[in-house]
Design an enzyme around this catalytic site. Structure first.
Site, PDB file in Angstrom:
ATOM      1  N   ARG A  26     -51.478  55.822  -5.130  1.00 20.92           N
ATOM      2  CA  ARG A  26     -50.934  55.575  -6.472  1.00 20.92           C
ATOM      3  C   ARG A  26     -50.835  56.862  -7.292  1.00 20.92           C
ATOM      4  O   ARG A  26     -51.719  57.703  -7.243  1.00 20.92           O
ATOM      5  CB  ARG A  26     -51.841  54.581  -7.204  1.00 20.92           C
ATOM      6  CG  ARG A  26     -51.415  54.300  -8.624  1.00 20.92           C
ATOM      7  CD  ARG A  26     -51.966  53.018  -9.120  1.00 20.92           C
ATOM      8  NE  ARG A  26     -53.350  53.111  -9.557  1.00 20.92           N
ATOM      9  CZ  ARG A  26     -53.996  52.116 -10.161  1.00 20.92           C
ATOM     10  NH1 ARG A  26     -53.403  50.960 -10.341  1.00 20.92           N
ATOM     11  NH2 ARG A  26     -55.248  52.268 -10.517  1.00 20.92           N
ATOM     12  N   ARG A  45     -55.011  59.594 -10.532  1.00 15.70           N
ATOM     13  CA  ARG A  45     -56.184  59.280 -11.354  1.00 15.70           C
ATOM     14  C   ARG A  45     -57.467  59.684 -10.637  1.00 15.70           C
ATOM     15  O   ARG A  45     -57.639  59.408  -9.466  1.00 15.70           O
ATOM     16  CB  ARG A  45     -56.233  57.772 -11.650  1.00 15.70           C
ATOM     17  CG  ARG A  45     -55.667  57.417 -12.998  1.00 15.70           C
ATOM     18  CD  ARG A  45     -55.464  55.941 -13.126  1.00 15.70           C
ATOM     19  NE  ARG A  45     -56.708  55.174 -12.953  1.00 15.70           N
ATOM     20  CZ  ARG A  45     -56.777  53.856 -13.114  1.00 15.70           C
ATOM     21  NH1 ARG A  45     -55.716  53.168 -13.458  1.00 15.70           N
ATOM     22  NH2 ARG A  45     -57.912  53.221 -12.938  1.00 15.70           N
ATOM     23  N   LYS A  49     -52.366  44.373 -11.484  1.00 18.86           N
ATOM     24  CA  LYS A  49     -52.541  43.715 -12.783  1.00 18.86           C
ATOM     25  C   LYS A  49     -51.779  44.449 -13.890  1.00 18.86           C
ATOM     26  O   LYS A  49     -51.114  43.823 -14.699  1.00 18.86           O
ATOM     27  CB  LYS A  49     -54.026  43.680 -13.201  1.00 18.86           C
ATOM     28  CG  LYS A  49     -54.925  42.891 -12.285  1.00 18.86           C
ATOM     29  CD  LYS A  49     -56.325  42.790 -12.893  1.00 18.86           C
ATOM     30  CE  LYS A  49     -57.004  44.142 -13.122  1.00 18.86           C
ATOM     31  NZ  LYS A  49     -57.374  44.839 -11.884  1.00 18.86           N
ATOM     32  N   ARG A 102     -64.768  41.892 -17.373  1.00 19.91           N
ATOM     33  CA  ARG A 102     -65.086  42.405 -16.047  1.00 19.91           C
ATOM     34  C   ARG A 102     -66.507  42.082 -15.651  1.00 19.91           C
ATOM     35  O   ARG A 102     -66.929  42.434 -14.545  1.00 19.91           O
ATOM     36  CB  ARG A 102     -64.937  43.917 -16.075  1.00 19.91           C
ATOM     37  CG  ARG A 102     -63.790  44.509 -15.274  1.00 19.91           C
ATOM     38  CD  ARG A 102     -63.973  46.006 -15.380  1.00 19.91           C
ATOM     39  NE  ARG A 102     -63.151  46.780 -14.504  1.00 19.91           N
ATOM     40  CZ  ARG A 102     -61.888  47.123 -14.738  1.00 19.91           C
ATOM     41  NH1 ARG A 102     -61.263  46.652 -15.790  1.00 19.91           N
ATOM     42  NH2 ARG A 102     -61.267  47.918 -13.905  1.00 19.91           N
ATOM     43  N   ARG A 152     -65.606  51.570  -7.125  1.00 23.90           N
ATOM     44  CA  ARG A 152     -64.988  50.524  -7.953  1.00 23.90           C
ATOM     45  C   ARG A 152     -64.956  49.186  -7.225  1.00 23.90           C
ATOM     46  O   ARG A 152     -65.122  48.133  -7.841  1.00 23.90           O
ATOM     47  CB  ARG A 152     -63.567  50.943  -8.348  1.00 23.90           C
ATOM     48  CG  ARG A 152     -63.563  51.925  -9.510  1.00 23.90           C
ATOM     49  CD  ARG A 152     -62.301  52.734  -9.530  1.00 23.90           C
ATOM     50  NE  ARG A 152     -61.132  51.987  -9.963  1.00 23.90           N
ATOM     51  CZ  ARG A 152     -59.887  52.337  -9.669  1.00 23.90           C
ATOM     52  NH1 ARG A 152     -59.650  53.403  -8.912  1.00 23.90           N
ATOM     53  NH2 ARG A 152     -58.887  51.632 -10.114  1.00 23.90           N
TER      54      ARG A 152
HETATM   55  P1  ADP Z   1     -58.429  49.302 -12.417  1.00 24.01           P
HETATM   56  O1  ADP Z   1     -57.258  50.086 -11.940  1.00 24.01           O
HETATM   57  O2  ADP Z   1     -59.669  49.484 -11.614  1.00 24.01           O
HETATM   58  O3  ADP Z   1     -58.111  47.880 -12.730  1.00 24.01           O
HETATM   59  P2  ADP Z   1     -58.656  49.964 -15.244  1.00 24.01           P
HETATM   60  O4  ADP Z   1     -57.562  50.872 -15.578  1.00 24.01           O
HETATM   61  O5  ADP Z   1     -58.599  48.559 -15.696  1.00 24.01           O
HETATM   62  O6  ADP Z   1     -58.910  50.063 -13.689  1.00 24.01           O
HETATM   63  O7  ADP Z   1     -60.044  50.579 -15.766  1.00 24.01           O
HETATM   64  C1  ADP Z   1     -60.438  51.895 -15.435  1.00 24.01           C
HETATM   65  C2  ADP Z   1     -61.899  52.106 -15.787  1.00 24.01           C
HETATM   66  O8  ADP Z   1     -62.106  51.831 -17.194  1.00 24.01           O
HETATM   67  C3  ADP Z   1     -62.888  51.198 -15.076  1.00 24.01           C
HETATM   68  O9  ADP Z   1     -63.213  51.652 -13.788  1.00 24.01           O
HETATM   69  C4  ADP Z   1     -64.066  51.256 -16.054  1.00 24.01           C
HETATM   70  O10 ADP Z   1     -64.779  52.458 -15.952  1.00 24.01           O
HETATM   71  C5  ADP Z   1     -63.372  51.240 -17.403  1.00 24.01           C
HETATM   72  N1  ADP Z   1     -63.184  49.854 -17.887  1.00 24.01           N
HETATM   73  C6  ADP Z   1     -61.995  49.228 -18.096  1.00 24.01           C
HETATM   74  N2  ADP Z   1     -62.176  47.965 -18.510  1.00 24.01           N
HETATM   75  C7  ADP Z   1     -63.510  47.764 -18.564  1.00 24.01           C
HETATM   76  C8  ADP Z   1     -64.335  46.665 -18.892  1.00 24.01           C
HETATM   77  N3  ADP Z   1     -63.817  45.473 -19.266  1.00 24.01           N
HETATM   78  N4  ADP Z   1     -65.680  46.821 -18.825  1.00 24.01           N
HETATM   79  C9  ADP Z   1     -66.209  47.991 -18.471  1.00 24.01           C
HETATM   80  N5  ADP Z   1     -65.499  49.070 -18.124  1.00 24.01           N
HETATM   81  C10 ADP Z   1     -64.154  48.976 -18.162  1.00 24.01           C
END
Ligand code: ADP
Ligand code: ZN
Length: 212
Positions: A122, A155, A13, A88, A166
């Site tokens: 990654r 990360r 994404k 989310r 996750r």
């Molecule tokens: P991913 O690689 O899982 O898509 P993101 O970079 O989008 O991860 O998000 C990393 C972390 O930030 C999530 O695991 C969560 O802890 C927090 N986070 C991001 N967006 C949201 C959201 N919309 N609601 C709640 N927590 C979020």
């Protein structure tokens, strides 16, 4: 054009949102990036979310929703935007619908095995945020960014236990959004198992169709 990129972690994404945002001249708003920056800058918000993120949990809805709400009041959102990583949860989606019109939701589809393989390999650039993979997209010099020369890092939440967490969170809390948006006729599926170029083509095809 106001878009949502929805999908499991590791589906690409973020990568695609960066590309689409350039191609169509719309903003890229990543809640994950906003939270990670807050952690790196050691702000009040960062302190609140650091541990939650590191174990792969979701930041509480109230915090996340007010953050996005505030971001979407800024002037630059008029050019259109991609929400990457938001909503989310069903509550986040319901709240968003109260104050924003969404044109399309791109749903990135990927198997669990591939998610784990991608995330565990990654690596992210600490300087410019570029995304690499140790076998699929390795940098020329291991551990160093091709674009800016800064160090790459793994990360905390891309490590195995956090990835499992996750995925569990995704299945429970985020997957219900697929039917939420399908019911509203906003959902467009893409197969994100092939490669970034292929995902990009699928997305462009959908967006060009919508823009007709
Ligand atoms: P991913 O690689 O899982 O898509 P993101 O970079 O989008 O991860 O998000 C990393 C972390 O930030 C999530 O695991 C969560 O802890 C927090 N986070 C991001 N967006 C949201 C959201 N919309 N609601 C709640 N927590 C979020
Ligand atoms: Zn870099």
């Amino acid at each position: 054009m106001n878009l949502i990129f929805l999908g499991p972690p590791g589906a690409g994404k973020g990568t695609q949102a960066k590309i689409t945002s350039k191609t169509y001249g719309i903003l890229h708003i990543s809640t994950g990036d906003i939270f990670r920056k807050a952690v790196a800058d050691r702000t009040e918000l960062g302190k609140q979310v650091k541990e939650i993120m590191e174990r792969g949990d979701l930041v509480p809805d109230n915090l996340t929703i007010s953050l996005v709400k505030e971001r979407l009041t800024e002037d630059d959102v008029k050019q259109g935007y991609i929400l990457d990583g938001f909503p989310r949860t069903v509550l986040q989606a319901e709240k968003l619908a109260e104050f924003q019109r969404i044109d399309a939701v791109i749903n990135f589809r990927l198997s669990k095995e591939e998610i784990i393989r991608r995330l565990s390999g990654r690596r992210i650039c600490s300087g410019c945020g570029a995304i690499y993979h140790i076998t699929d997209y390795p940098p020329e010099v291991p551990g160093i960014c091709d674009k800016c020369g800064e160090k790459l890092y793994h990360r905390e939440d891309d490590k195995v236990e956090a990835v499992e967490k996750r995925l569990e969170v995704y299945n429970k809390q985020t997957e219900p959004l697929i039917s939420f948006y399908r019911k509203r006729n906003l959902l467009y599926d893409i197969d994100s198992s092939i490669n970034p170029e292929n995902s990009e083509q699928q997305i462009m095809k959908i967006l060009d169709e919508i823009n007709k």
